[in-house]
Design a protein around this motif. Sequence first.
Motif, mmCIF file in Angstrom:
data_model
loop_
_atom_site.group_PDB
_atom_site.id
_atom_site.type_symbol
_atom_site.label_atom_id
_atom_site.label_comp_id
_atom_site.label_asym_id
_atom_site.label_seq_id
_atom_site.Cartn_x
_atom_site.Cartn_y
_atom_site.Cartn_z
ATOM 1 N N THR A 57 -97.540 -6.433 -39.449
ATOM 2 C CA THR A 57 -98.277 -5.849 -38.333
ATOM 3 C C THR A 57 -97.452 -4.713 -37.744
ATOM 4 O O THR A 57 -96.263 -4.897 -37.483
ATOM 5 C CB THR A 57 -98.531 -6.910 -37.244
ATOM 6 O OG1 THR A 57 -99.271 -7.981 -37.821
ATOM 7 C CG2 THR A 57 -99.285 -6.331 -36.062
ATOM 8 N N PRO A 58 -98.044 -3.537 -37.529
ATOM 9 C CA PRO A 58 -97.286 -2.447 -36.904
ATOM 10 C C PRO A 58 -96.753 -2.892 -35.532
ATOM 11 O O PRO A 58 -97.477 -3.560 -34.778
ATOM 12 C CB PRO A 58 -98.319 -1.329 -36.748
ATOM 13 C CG PRO A 58 -99.374 -1.642 -37.766
ATOM 14 C CD PRO A 58 -99.409 -3.143 -37.866
ATOM 15 N N ASP A 60 -96.377 -1.539 -32.691
ATOM 16 C CA ASP A 60 -97.127 -1.162 -31.489
ATOM 17 C C ASP A 60 -98.390 -2.007 -31.292
ATOM 18 O O ASP A 60 -99.008 -1.954 -30.233
ATOM 19 C CB ASP A 60 -97.459 0.330 -31.497
ATOM 20 C CG ASP A 60 -98.241 0.767 -32.719
ATOM 21 O OD1 ASP A 60 -98.015 0.205 -33.813
ATOM 22 O OD2 ASP A 60 -99.070 1.674 -32.594
ATOM 23 N N LEU A 61 -98.766 -2.819 -32.299
ATOM 24 C CA LEU A 61 -99.922 -3.691 -32.161
ATOM 25 C C LEU A 61 -99.538 -5.125 -31.796
ATOM 26 O O LEU A 61 -100.409 -5.971 -31.591
ATOM 27 C CB LEU A 61 -100.737 -3.702 -33.455
ATOM 28 C CG LEU A 61 -101.370 -2.369 -33.861
ATOM 29 C CD1 LEU A 61 -102.166 -2.533 -35.148
ATOM 30 C CD2 LEU A 61 -102.251 -1.816 -32.749
ATOM 31 N N LEU A 62 -98.236 -5.414 -31.719
ATOM 32 C CA LEU A 62 -97.798 -6.758 -31.354
ATOM 33 C C LEU A 62 -98.062 -7.004 -29.874
ATOM 34 O O LEU A 62 -97.829 -6.122 -29.039
ATOM 35 C CB LEU A 62 -96.302 -6.930 -31.646
ATOM 36 C CG LEU A 62 -95.907 -6.869 -33.115
ATOM 37 C CD1 LEU A 62 -94.393 -6.851 -33.251
ATOM 38 C CD2 LEU A 62 -96.492 -8.049 -33.871
ATOM 39 N N PRO A 63 -98.535 -8.204 -29.520
ATOM 40 C CA PRO A 63 -98.796 -8.499 -28.107
ATOM 41 C C PRO A 63 -97.500 -8.423 -27.294
ATOM 42 O O PRO A 63 -96.457 -8.885 -27.733
ATOM 43 C CB PRO A 63 -99.339 -9.928 -28.113
ATOM 44 C CG PRO A 63 -99.502 -10.325 -29.526
ATOM 45 C CD PRO A 63 -98.845 -9.323 -30.399
#
Length: 92
Positions: A57-58, A60-63
Amino acid sequence: MAETVRIVDRPVAAAILHAALRLGYTPLQARIIAGRLSDADVAKLPALLSLQLSGLTPPDLLPDIDIASECIVSAIKQGLPILLISDFDCAI
């Protein structure tokens, strides 16, 4: 009072189990994988098990990545130790 330890068997997704075995995973590895995914994921299995960086997962998309970044920067500035704990067998 101490809590009682309870071990719960996970259901095994049969289609995932067979697909993982066909992909060359050992019976133990296939059982672990099949306990964490559902049969609905069988078409996505090769991608889910990809060891390529492109499969991650990139960042910047991690919660809460912004909160985590701020904590790391703060720890570095203060000279505090940083401990990384990861769950490598989590399901996607």
